[in-house]
Design a protein around this motif. Structure first.
Motif, PDB file in Angstrom:
ATOM      1  N   UNK A   1      28.748  24.308  10.909  1.00 26.01           N
ATOM      2  CA  UNK A   1      28.336  23.292  11.384  1.00 26.01           C
ATOM      3  C   UNK A   1      28.545  22.593  12.066  1.00 26.01           C
ATOM      4  N   UNK A   2      29.952  22.770  12.067  1.00 21.60           N
ATOM      5  CA  UNK A   2      30.995  22.336  13.366  1.00 21.60           C
ATOM      6  C   UNK A   2      31.207  22.480  14.282  1.00 21.60           C
ATOM      7  N   UNK A   3      30.653  23.519  14.745  1.00 20.25           N
ATOM      8  CA  UNK A   3      30.676  24.118  16.296  1.00 20.25           C
ATOM      9  C   UNK A   3      32.191  25.080  16.575  1.00 20.25           C
ATOM     10  N   UNK A   4      31.998  25.153  17.483  1.00 17.59           N
ATOM     11  CA  UNK A   4      33.383  25.668  17.936  1.00 17.59           C
ATOM     12  C   UNK A   4      33.197  27.390  18.014  1.00 17.59           C
ATOM     13  N   UNK A   5      34.033  28.043  16.954  1.00 20.27           N
ATOM     14  CA  UNK A   5      34.046  29.507  16.999  1.00 20.27           C
ATOM     15  C   UNK A   5      34.507  29.718  15.142  1.00 20.27           C
ATOM     16  N   UNK A   6      33.741  30.950  14.944  1.00 13.65           N
ATOM     17  CA  UNK A   6      34.074  31.174  13.123  1.00 13.65           C
ATOM     18  C   UNK A   6      34.015  32.385  13.788  1.00 13.65           C
ATOM     19  N   UNK A   7      35.684  33.555  12.919  1.00 15.40           N
ATOM     20  CA  UNK A   7      35.947  34.350  12.784  1.00 15.40           C
ATOM     21  C   UNK A   7      36.248  34.787  11.342  1.00 15.40           C
ATOM     22  N   UNK A   8      34.987  36.119  11.204  1.00 14.93           N
ATOM     23  CA  UNK A   8      35.338  36.245   9.900  1.00 14.93           C
ATOM     24  C   UNK A   8      35.677  37.581   9.424  1.00 14.93           C
ATOM     25  N   UNK A   9      37.039  37.405   8.237  1.00 13.99           N
ATOM     26  CA  UNK A   9      36.971  39.416   8.404  1.00 13.99           C
ATOM     27  C   UNK A   9      36.348  39.560   7.253  1.00 13.99           C
ATOM     28  N   UNK A  10      35.807  40.665   7.126  1.00 14.31           N
ATOM     29  CA  UNK A  10      34.641  41.067   5.959  1.00 14.31           C
ATOM     30  C   UNK A  10      35.253  42.727   5.682  1.00 14.31           C
ATOM     31  N   UNK A  11      35.657  42.308   4.002  1.00 15.25           N
ATOM     32  CA  UNK A  11      35.855  44.218   3.616  1.00 15.25           C
ATOM     33  C   UNK A  11      34.679  44.688   4.073  1.00 15.25           C
ATOM     34  N   UNK A  12      34.942  46.361   3.721  1.00 15.22           N
ATOM     35  CA  UNK A  12      33.739  47.202   3.822  1.00 15.22           C
ATOM     36  C   UNK A  12      32.300  47.679   2.942  1.00 15.22           C
ATOM     37  N   UNK A  13      33.028  46.917   2.403  1.00 19.45           N
ATOM     38  CA  UNK A  13      31.051  46.798   1.310  1.00 19.45           C
ATOM     39  C   UNK A  13      30.985  46.023   1.308  1.00 19.45           C
ATOM     40  N   UNK A  14      29.675  46.370   0.973  1.00 18.95           N
ATOM     41  CA  UNK A  14      28.805  45.123   1.154  1.00 18.95           C
ATOM     42  C   UNK A  14      27.788  44.686  -0.268  1.00 18.95           C
TER      43      UNK A  14
END
Length: 363
Positions: A241-254
């Motif tokens: 909601x704050x705008x700009x950019x969000x980068x997420x480092x994700x694991x391989x499992x879902x």
């Protein structure tokens, strides 16, 4: 009720951000609305009828009219963002009164409390376009996804975007460590494990460690390795909601928590080393991630096995190619974060990525 009396006789609750205009003389209803404004972090203005001050009615981001005050605001100028609030679910006349004052919504308490808190928080935070959210996933262990995620975030912040880096892999060791900020003050994921409903975007941002001009939500070195899916959903929504950019480092499992993140990701980048075993492993990851994420692309990391290049890896994966992720020479400055050398090849790769992604998003 703590507050101050304004010069025109209205009540303004102190210590909160600007919020809605409340029109009511019903003391019990007013107490409920003030409580909901406090939960949303907003500072309302309260009047018994249409404000005498010219422009207050029109300028308020949201107007909450108590059912007792509907008759007193009939002559007010029509505008959007008016909510008629009452308590009697069996009163059929409330809809007629809503039409008479031009209300957009009719809300009955207590059933509609969460909806109203969300609306009040939206106007208090000035919600605009959500952050461009990028998820980075490794095609196999050691693919370099965390390094790329950090580099994308560092580059984004350097280019002037409000940037938040989220570590969604509790077993990854912590992105704050990779950025050299494991001792930096601020909250980590376990502090948000009990979050329910809505999390304030501004409060979230201010509570997190600030490293290299960006905010980082990472894991600590404690025993907690899981956050409930509903908390993950609330925290990431607040970040966006704050705008700009969000980068997420994700694991391989879902799992359920990762699925909540993927549902809010705009673009996924799958990092694939250029070797056949890595391609085979990455295909399984892509299959699982693709069930939730619609836009998944690949970034290829060398060195390249014989007969492979980035385009061939993309063809084998059947996914759009972002490009080849360059190696970064950190021998000159071992303290610099990934992507920290503004003129380095990794930073240039990330800058080109943001330029394309922003153009596609219409920024």
């Amino acid at each position: 009720m703590a507050g101050a009396i304004a010069h025109d006789g209205s009540t303004v609750v102190e210590g909160r951000r600007s919020g809605p205009l409340i029109v009511t003389e019903d003391v019990e209803l007013l107490d409920d609305l003030l409580r909901l404004c406090a939960a949303a972090g907003a500072r309302p203005e309260v009047h018994p009828g249409v404000p005498a001050h010219r422009g207050s009615w029109e300028a308020a981001p949201l107007v909450l009219v108590g059912d007792d005050a509907a008759r007193r605001v009939r002559g007010a100028a029509r505008r959007r963002g008016v909510v008629l609030v009452g308590r009697d679910q069996d009163d059929p006349g409330v809809w007629r009164r809503a039409v008479e004052i031009g209300a957009d919504h009719v809300l009955v308490l207590p059933d509609g409390e969460q909806w109203l808190v969300d609306r009040i928080a939206d106007v208090a935070e000035g919600v605009g376009r959500p952050a461009l959210t990028v998820g980075v996933i490794g095609g196999r262990g050691g693919a370099g996804a965390s390094t790329l995620a950090c580099a994308l975030a560092v580059t984004s912040a350097r280019e002037g975007r409000r940037t938040l880096l989220v570590d969604a892999d509790p077993l990854g060791g912590g992105l704050d460590v990779l950025l050299g900020g494991e001792t930096a003050e601020g909250l980590r994921w376990p502090a948000f494990a009990a979050s329910r409903g809505r999390v304030g975007g501004g409060a979230l941002e201010e509570s997190l460690p600030k490293l290299h001009a960006l905010r980082v939500l990472s894991w600590d070195r404690g025993d907690t390795v899981a956050v409930p899916p509903q908390a993950v959903r609330a925290v990431l929504a607040a970040a966006r909601r704050r705008g700009g950019a969000v980068v997420v480092d994700l694991p391989r499992r879902v799992d359920e928590g990762v699925a909540e993140v993927l549902a809010q990701v705009d673009v996924g980048v799958l990092v694939v080393p250029a070797e056949l075993r890595a391609v085979a492993a990455a295909r399984r990851v892509a299959s699982a991630v693709g069930m939730v994420l619609g836009d998944l692309r690949i970034a290829v990391r060398g060195p390249f096995a014989p007969g492979l290049d980035d385009r061939e890896v993309a063809r084998l994966m059947g996914l759009p190619l972002v490009g080849e992720v360059p190696a970064e020479d950190t021998s000159r400055d071992g303290c610099a974060p990934p992507g920290g050398a503004a003129r380095g090849p990794l930073a240039r790769f990330c800058s080109a990525f943001w330029q394309r992604a922003s153009a596609e998003a219409g920024d």
